[in-house]
Design a protein around this motif. Sequence first.
Motif, mmCIF file in Angstrom:
data_model
loop_
_atom_site.group_PDB
_atom_site.id
_atom_site.type_symbol
_atom_site.label_atom_id
_atom_site.label_comp_id
_atom_site.label_asym_id
_atom_site.label_seq_id
_atom_site.Cartn_x
_atom_site.Cartn_y
_atom_site.Cartn_z
ATOM 1 N N GLU A 1 0.835 -1.210 0.000
ATOM 2 C CA GLU A 1 0.000 0.000 0.000
ATOM 3 C C GLU A 1 0.865 1.252 0.000
ATOM 4 O O GLU A 1 0.561 2.224 -0.695
ATOM 5 C CB GLU A 1 -0.950 -0.002 1.200
ATOM 6 N N ALA A 2 1.950 1.257 0.749
ATOM 7 C CA ALA A 2 2.857 2.404 0.764
ATOM 8 C C ALA A 2 3.434 2.653 -0.628
ATOM 9 O O ALA A 2 3.495 3.806 -1.086
ATOM 10 C CB ALA A 2 3.966 2.173 1.785
ATOM 11 N N GLU A 3 3.844 1.595 -1.305
ATOM 12 C CA GLU A 3 4.387 1.737 -2.657
ATOM 13 C C GLU A 3 3.329 2.276 -3.611
ATOM 14 O O GLU A 3 3.611 3.145 -4.446
ATOM 15 C CB GLU A 3 4.912 0.387 -3.146
ATOM 16 N N ARG A 4 2.105 1.797 -3.490
ATOM 17 C CA ARG A 4 1.006 2.280 -4.342
ATOM 18 C C ARG A 4 0.772 3.766 -4.088
ATOM 19 O O ARG A 4 0.634 4.554 -5.024
ATOM 20 C CB ARG A 4 -0.270 1.479 -4.054
ATOM 21 N N ARG A 5 0.758 4.147 -2.824
ATOM 22 C CA ARG A 5 0.482 5.545 -2.475
ATOM 23 C C ARG A 5 1.545 6.500 -2.985
ATOM 24 O O ARG A 5 1.224 7.592 -3.449
ATOM 25 C CB ARG A 5 0.330 5.701 -0.967
ATOM 26 N N VAL A 6 2.825 6.156 -2.889
ATOM 27 C CA VAL A 6 3.858 7.093 -3.345
ATOM 28 C C VAL A 6 3.859 7.218 -4.860
ATOM 29 O O VAL A 6 4.199 8.277 -5.382
ATOM 30 C CB VAL A 6 5.269 6.762 -2.792
ATOM 31 N N ARG A 7 3.465 6.156 -5.553
ATOM 32 C CA ARG A 7 3.308 6.273 -7.013
ATOM 33 C C ARG A 7 2.158 7.234 -7.320
ATOM 34 O O ARG A 7 2.272 8.090 -8.191
ATOM 35 C CB ARG A 7 3.056 4.911 -7.647
ATOM 36 N N GLU A 8 1.057 7.089 -6.601
ATOM 37 C CA GLU A 8 -0.120 7.921 -6.823
ATOM 38 C C GLU A 8 0.114 9.364 -6.374
ATOM 39 O O GLU A 8 -0.216 10.306 -7.095
ATOM 40 C CB GLU A 8 -1.308 7.318 -6.066
#
Length: 183
Positions: free
Chosen positions: A115-122
């Motif tokens: 989720e952290a990786e998804r959020r920083v991409r977004e």
Amino acid sequence: MDTAAPRTTGPITYREASLDDVPVLVPLVESAYRGDSSRGGWTTEADLLEGQRTDAEGVGAVITAPGSRLMVVERDGDIIACCQLEHRGDAAYFGMFAVRPELQGAGLGRQIIAEAERRVRELWDAREMHMTVISVRAELIAWYERRGYRRTGRMTPFPYGDERFGVPQRDDLEFELLVKELV
């Protein structure tokens, strides 16, 4: 921090921390890394470092710094984990990752880091995630490698003499930069 065991039945939710969360987040981070309570999980640094891992000022600084987020993970209204996300150009920094010791080893960390990786991409269109890990923490580094992170061999010294980061129990501590390309 509420010392009652958190319920483990409901779904996990994510939100950004506020300064009101600091009194819960500081003991959460401490419990995951330092002292006897940390030995209930597998991420303990208790044999490497004594003293504090963070304090209210440090957690508050992460929450309020420009380009920084402290992601809180909750289950049934209980804060069970957190992690720092910081925007650094084309990359994001992942730090202050803490999961309640009694919940470690059940796959929660894997969900949170995804989720952290998804959020920083977004949020920031980050192309890489960076983190630093104490280089002698072989089991922890191996866990991150299984999640796609690679060792860089780039080391930074441990801040010996600055007790805000703990009291080292050995003289060979340093941080290694781990990096993951985000697709």
